[in-house]
Design a protein around this motif. Structure first.
Motif, PDB file in Angstrom:
ATOM      1  N   GLU A  56     -42.938 -63.391 -35.475  1.00 10.28           N
ATOM      2  CA  GLU A  56     -43.397 -62.817 -34.206  1.00 10.28           C
ATOM      3  C   GLU A  56     -44.474 -61.765 -34.469  1.00 10.28           C
ATOM      4  O   GLU A  56     -45.473 -61.681 -33.751  1.00 10.28           O
ATOM      5  N   ALA A  57     -44.244 -60.959 -35.519  1.00  9.04           N
ATOM      6  CA  ALA A  57     -45.208 -59.905 -35.824  1.00  9.04           C
ATOM      7  C   ALA A  57     -46.526 -60.499 -36.298  1.00  9.04           C
ATOM      8  O   ALA A  57     -47.604 -60.036 -35.913  1.00  9.04           O
ATOM      9  N   LYS A  58     -46.437 -61.541 -37.114  1.00  6.94           N
ATOM     10  CA  LYS A  58     -47.671 -62.195 -37.584  1.00  6.94           C
ATOM     11  C   LYS A  58     -48.468 -62.733 -36.405  1.00  6.94           C
ATOM     12  O   LYS A  58     -49.689 -62.609 -36.344  1.00  6.94           O
ATOM     13  N   ASN A  59     -47.744 -63.359 -35.463  1.00  8.11           N
ATOM     14  CA  ASN A  59     -48.420 -63.891 -34.277  1.00  8.11           C
ATOM     15  C   ASN A  59     -49.100 -62.783 -33.489  1.00  8.11           C
ATOM     16  O   ASN A  59     -50.244 -62.905 -33.068  1.00  8.11           O
ATOM     17  N   LYS A  60     -48.354 -61.674 -33.326  1.00 11.12           N
ATOM     18  CA  LYS A  60     -48.881 -60.555 -32.563  1.00 11.12           C
ATOM     19  C   LYS A  60     -50.144 -60.012 -33.240  1.00 11.12           C
ATOM     20  O   LYS A  60     -51.148 -59.715 -32.592  1.00 11.12           O
ATOM     21  N   PHE A  61     -50.077 -59.891 -34.549  1.00 11.65           N
ATOM     22  CA  PHE A  61     -51.165 -59.341 -35.347  1.00 11.65           C
ATOM     23  C   PHE A  61     -52.443 -60.183 -35.166  1.00 11.65           C
ATOM     24  O   PHE A  61     -53.494 -59.665 -34.777  1.00 11.65           O
TER      25      PHE A  61
ATOM     26  N   TYR B 226     -38.986 -54.745 -35.228  1.00 13.44           N
ATOM     27  CA  TYR B 226     -39.308 -55.183 -33.874  1.00 13.44           C
ATOM     28  C   TYR B 226     -40.379 -54.290 -33.255  1.00 13.44           C
ATOM     29  O   TYR B 226     -41.308 -54.781 -32.606  1.00 13.44           O
ATOM     30  N   ASN B 227     -40.273 -52.968 -33.476  1.00 13.64           N
ATOM     31  CA  ASN B 227     -41.260 -52.107 -32.816  1.00 13.64           C
ATOM     32  C   ASN B 227     -42.436 -51.709 -33.722  1.00 13.64           C
ATOM     33  O   ASN B 227     -43.473 -51.288 -33.222  1.00 13.64           O
ATOM     34  N   ALA B 228     -42.297 -51.869 -35.039  1.00 13.17           N
ATOM     35  CA  ALA B 228     -43.424 -51.504 -35.915  1.00 13.17           C
ATOM     36  C   ALA B 228     -44.710 -52.255 -35.550  1.00 13.17           C
ATOM     37  O   ALA B 228     -45.776 -51.641 -35.447  1.00 13.17           O
TER      38      ALA B 228
ATOM     39  N   LYS C  28     -38.260 -53.442 -22.224  1.00  9.51           N
ATOM     40  CA  LYS C  28     -37.016 -54.194 -22.359  1.00  9.51           C
ATOM     41  C   LYS C  28     -37.120 -55.073 -23.593  1.00  9.51           C
ATOM     42  O   LYS C  28     -37.992 -55.925 -23.679  1.00  9.51           O
ATOM     43  N   ASP C  29     -36.243 -54.840 -24.567  1.00  7.44           N
ATOM     44  CA  ASP C  29     -36.281 -55.658 -25.780  1.00  7.44           C
ATOM     45  C   ASP C  29     -35.950 -57.103 -25.456  1.00  7.44           C
ATOM     46  O   ASP C  29     -35.068 -57.381 -24.655  1.00  7.44           O
ATOM     47  N   ASP C  30     -36.683 -58.016 -26.082  1.00  9.91           N
ATOM     48  CA  ASP C  30     -36.433 -59.442 -25.862  1.00  9.91           C
ATOM     49  C   ASP C  30     -36.414 -60.120 -27.223  1.00  9.91           C
ATOM     50  O   ASP C  30     -37.451 -60.425 -27.794  1.00  9.91           O
ATOM     51  N   HIS C  31     -35.204 -60.311 -27.755  1.00 10.30           N
ATOM     52  CA  HIS C  31     -35.096 -60.881 -29.093  1.00 10.30           C
ATOM     53  C   HIS C  31     -34.929 -62.393 -29.075  1.00 10.30           C
ATOM     54  O   HIS C  31     -34.876 -63.013 -30.130  1.00 10.30           O
TER      55      HIS C  31
END
Lengths: 209, 622
Positions: free
Chosen positions: A22-27, A176-178, B600-603
């Motif tokens: 998910e982070a890679k995609n966001k990046f 998740y938030n980094a 809102k966290d969405d995992h």
């Protein structure tokens, strides 16, 4: 590693902004988005250059009458410094130093508000002293649209970083938030780069050319 | 979370589609909405041809005619062709690269709802005082002085829809960069995926100039700015530039996926590897690049001067080279192949001569000096309909037949499909071939009527009869779709029997997680390679494990709906005092929803591998 995992300094990866998929995609997605933003601002710059000093009457103020370099210098310093403080914030994020990151982000936000303040003062000065408004001429429309778009980006960026800080103030860093913090700081740098061009094209070239 | 399908009522299904983030369901939404707007734009085309069938006709008034031609063009490009291509990109591209979903499922849903509300907003103009009437290009010199709110609907509606397209493009790019299955290198990607990739990159750089153009127009018309007011120092040519810097790449954004669709069809039904795969990829990328270098060929008569005109003319002609490479590669794919004449192959066959006609007239109008004669005549109308209908629409119809079984699990009737093809294909040439000559004889475009005895009468009648043929073709297709869905005969993984790429390796329609185990890709045409090696399906690249899936969400709908509300406020804020509060309310809904999404966290959730095993056993028994 999962996004929900509880993190410690030892477990914290070298590049927390792109560890999970998910982070890679966001990046990558955000870098691409900034590519689109670049064409957006390029179009606004082109429009501004085409309409610079295009006014309906000889009494109307032109670029060389309006701009005031000392004020612009202050605004530029505020924004450029805020980019530096956001770099420090990301440095601490990568070292899992949450508190230090928050301090530097807080400084970034303060400097950002300072910049917005100078911009508001500048606009009201033009409106009241020079009758240079959004509707007074094509030059006015183009000036306020270009610089105002940038200002709106700054305001949005401030709201964004502030909500991230408040939302995560009690729970510290996670995978998740980094990436969220990282992407917000990328956005902040982008705003800064756009300002460098505004400073050059609008203000410096306005004073000289 | 169980993977077993549950019986749902109508309300449940509706809620499911309003909140879905599944790329296959979003594809169906795009297909339905795009299909609806295709019919609307088609009806507008029929009205145009009825009005022009005979001289001095008064079927519609001159003002209504302007609205109809504007809405026909705008609807067909932005609300029919784009979303229909997005439907196939969504349905097929993630499957072709062996992914379980797109990179940003939430953004994918948001893109659809933005497009949907933008399109609805634009079309509400018909009921709220009249549609936009400044042409689909909405040149500022006309648009600034257009009375009523028509052009405001255009500006605000396209702004909302355009945002949806932009984020859709970013989503596809990231999906292709990050989500490819093990072994799926760039040079093993199917051509449809490649063309989606290049078209998405073009969307990323072409749509922001449109955003800016529309914003300037909105500021001028609704907020008192002076970008295009010449008396206040404004300049209307800025709009022309911004519009075409977007507008020309846009036609390649439409045609490249069409090329991708035909590349798949030629390979599948010639039962042969696509000829010159790497040169096809190269040509696709080159067209994408050159597409940004040619926008001023729409403005040869604006007066940019001979140097600018010459540069843009030569750049335009250069695009003929990669396009020619593609045409020859398709012909060579069929050469020596064992060609099977299915409905999609009919369309692919019809496409080559039709599109080449459009390409040849393209070179003619690219010749700047000669263009002074063609400009604003029916010759240009004929040219762009040959490339858009002869290329994009034929591709969309072909893809509808090709991938219908993959999207819905049942095959469209082949006989009816071929009847559709013949009506549509003959009708298309009947309508538009004669328009080349009408243009050369001097009939200007965008006129609502003409006088008898100028030599236009018979040709216009022929053109209108052709439009009737095309309409019959579309009606047969709609009948085909209804009958097919009523009968609902289920088909297996590879209903055409000759599938080459990964989407044909999984059930039709695929389970919501697509691939139980990600497939191992050994080369181009991954499934075909396994078939030739005597295997039944793909070799898995991973052991059976838990699958991570995204949560459904209603927030995309709300974000888009907020902009829809704000657009009404912006449009009426000068006429009524409630305008400003409505703008603020709408933006609050949008930004509030974005804020909610942010905090809102969405995992997402996991499907456990035990459930997956269960599924297989149940499937085997059924």
């Amino acid at each position: 590693m999962h996004a929900e995992e509880k993190m410690t300094y030892e477990k914290w990866p070298a590049a927390p902004e792109k560890t999970t998929l998910e982070a890679k995609n966001k990046f990558i997605g955000f870098w691409l988005f900034l590519g689109g933003e670049t064409t957006l601002f390029a179009s606004l710059f082109a429009t501004y250059l085409a309409l610079k000093d295009k006014v309906p009457s000889t009494e109307a103020a032109l670029a060389k009458d309006l701009f005031d370099l000392p004020l612009t210098f202050v605004a530029t310093m505020l924004l450029l410094t805020s980019s530096l403080t956001s770099v420090y914030a990301m440095y601490h994020m990568k070292n899992f130093a949450f508190k230090k990151m928050m301090v530097w982000l807080g400084l970034t936000v303060l400097l950002g508000f300072g910049f917005l303040g100078t911009e508001v003062y500048e606009f009201s000065h033009y409106v009241h002293t020079y009758k240079h408004t959004f509707t007074s001429s094509a030059f006015g429309s183009a000036f306020y649209t270009l610089v105002g778009f940038h200002g709106a980006h700054v305001a949005f960026g401030l709201c964004w970083i502030l909500s991230l800080m408040i939302r995560n103030s009690k729970r510290g860093l996670s995978l998740y938030n980094a990436p969220k913090f990282y992407v917000a700081s990328l956005y902040w740098h982008f705003i800064d780069v756009v300002w460098v061009f505004i400073f050059t094209v609008v203000y410096l070239m306005g004073m000289v050319g | 979370m169980s993977t077993i399908a549950q019986k749902k009522g109508f309300g449940g299904t509706l809620w499911d589609f309003l909140t879905t983030v599944d790329h296959k369901k979003i594809a169906i939404l795009y297909l339905i909405a795009g299909g609806f707007f295709f019919v609307v734009g088609g009806l507008e085309a029929v009205f145009i041809r009825i009005q022009l069938a005979v001289p001095n006709n008064d079927f519609v008034s001159a003002g209504a005619f302007n609205q109809i031609i504007t809405m026909h063009g705008t609807t067909m490009i932005f609300l029919a062709a784009m979303p229909l291509l997005f439907a196939f990109m969504n349905a097929v591209m993630p499957l072709q690269i062996g992914a379980r979903d797109v990179a940003f499922p939430f953004v994918n849903a948001l893109g659809f709802w933005l497009f949907f509300f933008g399109g609805i907003f634009l079309n509400l103009s018909w009921f709220l005082g009249g549609a936009p009437d400044a042409g689909w290009t909405s040149y500022a010199s006309l648009a600034i002085h257009s009375k009523g709110h028509g052009v405001d609907f255009y500006v605000l509606g396209l702004q909302i829809a355009g945002l949806g397209t932009l984020i859709g493009g970013i989503n596809f790019l990231v999906t292709i960069i990050n989500m490819r299955a093990p072994g799926m290198t760039y040079m093993r990607m199917p051509l449809f995926t490649w063309s989606t990739f290049v078209a998405s990159a073009m969307i990323l750089f072409a749509f922001p100039p449109l955003t800016v153009g529309l914003t300037l127009m909105m500021f001028d018309r609704l907020f008192g700015a002076n970008f295009f007011e010449v008396a206040m120092g404004g300049n209307t040519v800025i709009w022309e530039h911004l519009f075409w810097i977007f507008g020309h790449p846009e036609v390649y954004i439409l045609i490249l996926p069409a090329f991708g669709i035909f590349s798949e069809i030629f390979a599948i039904f010639s039962r042969k590897r696509l000829f010159g795969y790497s040169s096809m990829v190269f040509a696709t990328v080159l067209i994408g690049f050159l597409g940004f270098m040619v926008w001023a060929h729409h403005m040869f008569t604006t007066g940019l001067g001979p140097v600018a005109n010459a540069i843009f003319a030569v750049a335009t002609m250069a695009i003929g080279v990669p396009t020619g490479i593609k045409i020859f590669n398709w012909l060579f794919t069929m050469w020596g192949g064992s060609v099977k004449f299915t409905t999609p192959m009919y369309y692919a066959f019809g496409f080559i001569p039709s599109f080449v006609c459009g390409g040849v007239t393209g070179i003619m109008v690219a010749t700047a000096a000669a263009d002074y004669q063609y400009h604003d005549t029916y010759f240009v109308v004929a040219h762009f309909h040959y490339v858009i209908v002869g290329g994009v629409v034929l591709a969309i119809l072909a893809a509808t037949h090709l991938w219908w079984p993959k999207m819905f699990g049942t095959m469209l009737n082949e006989t009816l499909g071929k009847i559709t093809f013949w009506f549509f294909f003959i009708g298309f040439h009947l309508t538009f071939f004669i328009q080349h000559f009408l243009g050369l004889w001097g009939m200007p475009r965008r006129v609502f009527t003409y006088l008898p005895g100028q030599g236009f009468d018979a040709s216009n009648m022929v053109s209108s009869i052709g439009a009737a043929f095309m309409s019959i073709g579309v009606l047969v297709l709609l009948y085909n779709i209804i009958m097919t869905q009523v009968k609902n005969v289920k088909v297996g993984n590879d209903p055409w029997g000759d599938g080459r790429t990964l989407e044909w390796a999984i059930p039709s329609p695929p389970p919501f997680y697509n691939f139980k185990q990600l497939p191992l890709v050994r080369g181009l045409d991954a499934l075909w390679l396994e078939k030739m090696a005597g295997k039944k399906g793909m070799t898995p690249a991973e052991p059976l494990g838990d699958i991570h899936m995204p949560n459904a969400s209603f927030i995309p709908f709300m974000i888009s709906f907020g902009l829809f509300i704000a657009a009404f406020g912006a449009m009426y804020h000068k006429d009524y005092s409630w305008g400003l509060p409505v703008i603020i309310l709408g933006l609050l809904v949008t930004f509030g929803s974005m804020f909610l999404r942010s905090i809102k966290d969405d995992h997402g959730f996991h499907i456990h591998k035990e459930d997956l095993v269960d599924d297989t056993e149940k499937g085997a028994k059924a």
